[in-house]
Design a protein around this motif. Structure first.
Motif, PDB file in Angstrom:
ATOM      1  N   LYS A  38      44.328  18.587  65.103  1.00 45.13           N
ATOM      2  CA  LYS A  38      45.067  19.293  66.158  1.00 45.13           C
ATOM      3  C   LYS A  38      44.665  20.759  66.283  1.00 45.13           C
ATOM      4  N   GLN A  39      43.846  21.228  65.365  1.00 50.74           N
ATOM      5  CA  GLN A  39      43.436  22.625  65.381  1.00 50.74           C
ATOM      6  C   GLN A  39      42.054  22.750  64.741  1.00 50.74           C
ATOM      7  N   PHE A  40      41.408  23.894  65.011  1.00 51.83           N
ATOM      8  CA  PHE A  40      40.023  24.056  64.581  1.00 51.83           C
ATOM      9  C   PHE A  40      39.807  25.481  64.095  1.00 51.83           C
ATOM     10  N   ALA A  41      38.982  25.635  63.069  1.00 55.73           N
ATOM     11  CA  ALA A  41      38.796  26.932  62.412  1.00 55.73           C
ATOM     12  C   ALA A  41      37.687  27.735  63.077  1.00 55.73           C
ATOM     13  N   TYR A  42      37.962  29.018  63.323  1.00 58.21           N
ATOM     14  CA  TYR A  42      36.994  29.947  63.899  1.00 58.21           C
ATOM     15  C   TYR A  42      36.892  31.187  63.012  1.00 58.21           C
ATOM     16  N   ARG A  43      35.660  31.740  62.917  1.00 56.70           N
ATOM     17  CA  ARG A  43      35.467  33.044  62.283  1.00 56.70           C
ATOM     18  C   ARG A  43      35.522  34.111  63.368  1.00 56.70           C
ATOM     19  N   THR A  44      36.164  35.234  63.047  1.00 58.57           N
ATOM     20  CA  THR A  44      36.217  36.378  63.950  1.00 58.57           C
ATOM     21  C   THR A  44      35.793  37.623  63.175  1.00 58.57           C
ATOM     22  N   TYR A  45      35.201  38.597  63.843  1.00 60.45           N
ATOM     23  CA  TYR A  45      34.545  39.739  63.196  1.00 60.45           C
ATOM     24  C   TYR A  45      35.191  41.044  63.614  1.00 60.45           C
ATOM     25  N   VAL A  46      35.206  42.000  62.687  1.00 60.81           N
ATOM     26  CA  VAL A  46      35.889  43.273  62.926  1.00 60.81           C
ATOM     27  C   VAL A  46      35.044  44.423  62.392  1.00 60.81           C
ATOM     28  N   ILE A  47      34.997  45.521  63.154  1.00 56.83           N
ATOM     29  CA  ILE A  47      34.494  46.789  62.649  1.00 56.83           C
ATOM     30  C   ILE A  47      35.609  47.821  62.774  1.00 56.83           C
ATOM     31  N   ALA A  48      35.653  48.744  61.851  1.00 62.33           N
ATOM     32  CA  ALA A  48      36.584  49.878  61.911  1.00 62.33           C
ATOM     33  C   ALA A  48      35.739  51.149  61.909  1.00 62.33           C
ATOM     34  N   ALA A  49      35.752  51.844  63.051  1.00 62.20           N
ATOM     35  CA  ALA A  49      34.884  53.019  63.226  1.00 62.20           C
ATOM     36  C   ALA A  49      35.690  54.313  63.137  1.00 62.20           C
ATOM     37  N   ARG A  50      35.099  55.315  62.515  1.00 58.29           N
ATOM     38  CA  ARG A  50      35.720  56.643  62.509  1.00 58.29           C
ATOM     39  C   ARG A  50      35.592  57.272  63.892  1.00 58.29           C
ATOM     40  N   ILE A  51      36.706  57.757  64.421  1.00 58.43           N
ATOM     41  CA  ILE A  51      36.697  58.498  65.686  1.00 58.43           C
ATOM     42  C   ILE A  51      37.487  59.781  65.487  1.00 58.43           C
ATOM     43  N   PRO A  52      37.225  60.834  66.276  1.00 58.53           N
ATOM     44  CA  PRO A  52      37.952  62.093  66.097  1.00 58.53           C
ATOM     45  C   PRO A  52      39.463  61.882  66.176  1.00 58.53           C
ATOM     46  N   LYS A  53      40.155  62.648  65.377  1.00 58.79           N
ATOM     47  CA  LYS A  53      41.606  62.533  65.294  1.00 58.79           C
ATOM     48  C   LYS A  53      42.249  62.706  66.667  1.00 58.79           C
ATOM     49  N   ASP A  54      43.129  61.761  67.034  1.00 57.43           N
ATOM     50  CA  ASP A  54      43.937  61.827  68.252  1.00 57.43           C
ATOM     51  C   ASP A  54      43.116  61.821  69.541  1.00 57.43           C
ATOM     52  N   VAL A  55      41.843  61.406  69.494  1.00 59.85           N
ATOM     53  CA  VAL A  55      41.054  61.346  70.723  1.00 59.85           C
ATOM     54  C   VAL A  55      41.507  60.185  71.619  1.00 59.85           C
ATOM     55  N   LEU A  56      42.138  59.160  71.005  1.00 63.63           N
ATOM     56  CA  LEU A  56      42.689  58.037  71.750  1.00 63.63           C
ATOM     57  C   LEU A  56      44.175  57.896  71.442  1.00 63.63           C
ATOM     58  N   PRO A  57      44.973  57.506  72.422  1.00 63.79           N
ATOM     59  CA  PRO A  57      46.377  57.213  72.137  1.00 63.79           C
ATOM     60  C   PRO A  57      46.473  55.926  71.327  1.00 63.79           C
ATOM     61  N   HIS A  58      47.532  55.800  70.546  1.00 60.74           N
ATOM     62  CA  HIS A  58      47.748  54.539  69.829  1.00 60.74           C
ATOM     63  C   HIS A  58      48.161  53.482  70.845  1.00 60.74           C
ATOM     64  N   SER A  59      47.300  52.510  71.040  1.00 64.07           N
ATOM     65  CA  SER A  59      47.507  51.447  72.017  1.00 64.07           C
ATOM     66  C   SER A  59      46.789  50.199  71.538  1.00 64.07           C
ATOM     67  N   LEU A  60      47.052  49.095  72.230  1.00 66.13           N
ATOM     68  CA  LEU A  60      46.343  47.844  71.997  1.00 66.13           C
ATOM     69  C   LEU A  60      45.574  47.500  73.264  1.00 66.13           C
ATOM     70  N   TRP A  61      44.352  47.006  73.090  1.00 65.89           N
ATOM     71  CA  TRP A  61      43.541  46.573  74.235  1.00 65.89           C
ATOM     72  C   TRP A  61      42.944  45.201  73.929  1.00 65.89           C
ATOM     73  N   TRP A  62      42.856  44.362  74.977  1.00 71.14           N
ATOM     74  CA  TRP A  62      42.196  43.059  74.841  1.00 71.14           C
ATOM     75  C   TRP A  62      41.475  42.760  76.148  1.00 71.14           C
ATOM     76  N   ASP A  63      40.311  42.097  76.086  1.00 70.53           N
ATOM     77  CA  ASP A  63      39.741  41.590  77.335  1.00 70.53           C
ATOM     78  C   ASP A  63      40.097  40.113  77.480  1.00 70.53           C
ATOM     79  N   THR A  64      39.833  39.564  78.648  1.00 75.36           N
ATOM     80  CA  THR A  64      40.287  38.205  78.964  1.00 75.36           C
ATOM     81  C   THR A  64      39.373  37.106  78.434  1.00 75.36           C
TER      82      THR A  64
END
Length: 529
Positions: free
Chosen positions: A250-276
């Motif tokens: 009924k379900q299937f296993a997928y691998r997903t990948y993540v990078i965590a990059a250093r960016i200047p402090k407060d250059v982006l607001p704390h938010s969540l983004w996703w594409d479709t």
């Protein structure tokens, strides 16, 4: 007894540590060393297991939690920790499959889960960087505006506060229109579940780590050679380890990948983004990119960006090795965020994708006192929290408004076409028995690398350690007999059928397999042919 140690713990990844793992001390308790008896035994000390144990111990139940490694060593430590009622799958698709009422209940469950976490953080005084934020769903280049328009209508019918905006905040070049979700959140997942663990023990519950479960029956659980007798058994192990076949179709296993990059402090607001998601992907799940920020140090925040998914053990289908997917992800992120300074972390995780969009939480099919939670479909933090509320209600004998929609016994015949495609992909992996190995001779293997090699009619999973010593195992997964594949990125052997994973030394690190790969004594001369 609680302890915090780092070097003694092994994680469900064997090579990359996430930013969460790297920023907290490893939380260990004593290993199980005697038989025991309890009202409820919970297998797994991630967010699902500890949320369930927290709800029950708080209500006065005797609870024992058993964890193979350390608290949070599974997929909870691999997440990007989005707390959202904006699902990986579209609400208009859920409506089409189940109807508007089910879509409303799904939205309600994830919205309630965020509120549960928020209230628990306050009540238990857990310092875990919890913060309410907005979320933004924007179009993948292969998708059309109709997706956002249909989702806007469906989410509003489901009771979610959404609005369609002309531009995606903080995406000046690649954004375009987006759907804004208010009332989302983010947190540090390991700090949160550490708070849950401490509350559980304060309420009288017991947690045992370094405790490997080898058998689950209605009477209880066998682990470390001892037996824990229980009235109720909860299996919260990402994918069930108590069931050989039923749930794994009924379900299937997928691998997903993540990078965590250093960016200047407060250059982006704390938010969540996703594409479709990539509408042209060969995978049924239409993999997508997901982004958030996280405080890091005095100079930098982290931009945490994930994606580039593929079925576990089947990266070769796209001719993109696992280790190359970080490079693709980094290129994607730098195009959109040119102020990235450097990459601080990279890791991968395992996601269980249910065939019909909804996870499985409740009584295991044909069992009266064994409960499972699985199929989180990338929404593991809220899904695991829902499990805590739902399973604890079932054990208490209390009706829960979500129990029907997440029932593990459900069957949805309207997804038969997708089911046949996924099962066909799984079945095709058994043809691997007829194919040659990755290499023809062990001489082709470099130190600290592995491969699948043929030895007569059988295949072997072979690893050469840094000293040049050869370690050979049967390549047959002990779950249902599929041949494993070498994952160079994680230094693991992965099963392409049901997602079991094993370390380079053959030790099981992910279910549904419960046993290690079988060591094989092969004359070195035979491997060197």
């Amino acid at each position: 007894m609680e302890s915090t140690q780092g070097e003694e713990s092994s994680l469900t990844t064997v090579y990359h540590a996430s930013c969460w793992v790297d920023s907290v001390k490893t939380l260990l308790y004593d290993a199980l060393r005697t038989n025991a008896s309890t009202q409820v035994v919970v297998v797994g000390a991630g967010i699902a297991g500890l949320s369930t144990a927290y709800c029950l111990s708080k209500a006065g139940y005797d609870v024992i939690v058993l964890e193979d490694k350390n608290v949070g060593s599974g997929e909870t430590g691999r997440t990007t920790a989005h707390l959202t009622n904006a699902l990986d799958d579209r609400y208009f698709e859920i409506e089409n499959l189940f109807g508007e009422e089910t879509a409303r209940l799904v939205a309600d469950s994830h919205t309630t889960a965020i509120k549960f976490i928020e209230d628990t953080v306050t009540e238990e005084n857990i310092a875990c960087d919890f913060k309410r934020v907005n979320g933004y769903l924007f179009l993948h280049p292969t998708d059309k505006i109709k997706t956002l328009e249909d989702e806007l209508a469906a989410t509003r019918r489901a009771g979610i506060d959404t609005s369609l905006t002309r531009d995606t905040p903080c995406f000046p070049k690649y954004g375009g229109p987006c759907l804004r979700f208010t009332g989302q959140a983010q947190f540090h997942p390991l700090k949160y579940i550490e708070g849950l663990a401490k509350a559980i023990t304060r309420f009288g519950g017991k947690i045992f780590t370094s405790t490997h479960v080898t058998r689950i029956v209605k009477e209880g659980v066998e682990a470390n050679g001892f037996f824990v007798k229980a009235d109720h058994v909860v299996v919260a192990t990402n994918t069930p380890i108590n069931d050989m076949v039923t749930m794994h179709t009924k379900q299937f296993a997928y691998r997903t990948y993540v990078i965590a990059a250093r960016i200047p402090k407060d250059v982006l607001p704390h938010s969540l983004w996703w594409d479709t998601g990539d509408q042209q992907s060969p995978w049924q799940t239409k993999p997508y990119h997901y982004i958030r920020t996280q405080p890091f140090d005095n100079d930098y925040d982290l931009l945490i960006c994930g994606g580039e998914d593929h079925k576990t053990g089947q990266a070769a289908k796209e001719n993109i090795p696992e280790e190359d997917r970080y490079t693709i992800l980094e290129y994607w992120a730098r195009e959109r965020f040119p102020f990235i300074h450097s990459i601080a972390y990279r890791w991968s995780g395992q996601v269980m994708e249910p065939l019909d969009f909804l996870g499985f939480i409740g009584k295991n099919p044909n069992d009266e006192n064994i409960y499972i939670v699985t199929g989180d479909s990338g929404n593991g933090m809220t899904h695991g929290t829902i499990a805590g509320m739902l399973i604890s209600d079932l054990i208490k004998g209390k009706h829960n408004r979500w129990q029907k929609i997440y029932d593990p016994a459900r069957v949805n015949l309207r997804k038969t076409g997708d089911y046949l495609k996924e099962v066909g992909s799984m079945a095709a992996q058994y043809l691997d028995y007829l194919l040659p190995g990755d290499i023809t001779s062990i001489q082709d293997l470099r130190p600290n690398d592995g491969a699948i090699v043929r030895s007569g009619v059988k295949k072997l999973a072979v690893y050469k350690d840094v000293q040049g010593r050869i370690h050979a195992f049967s390549a047959t997964c002990p779950h249902l007999g599929c041949n494993v594949r070498w994952n160079k990125d994680e230094q693991s052997f992965d099963c392409p059928c049901h997602g079991s994973r094993f370390s380079a030394m053959g030790k099981v690190i992910n279910g549904p397999a419960l046993e290690d790969l079988k060591p094989v004594e092969v004359p070195l001369a035979e491997l060197l042919k």
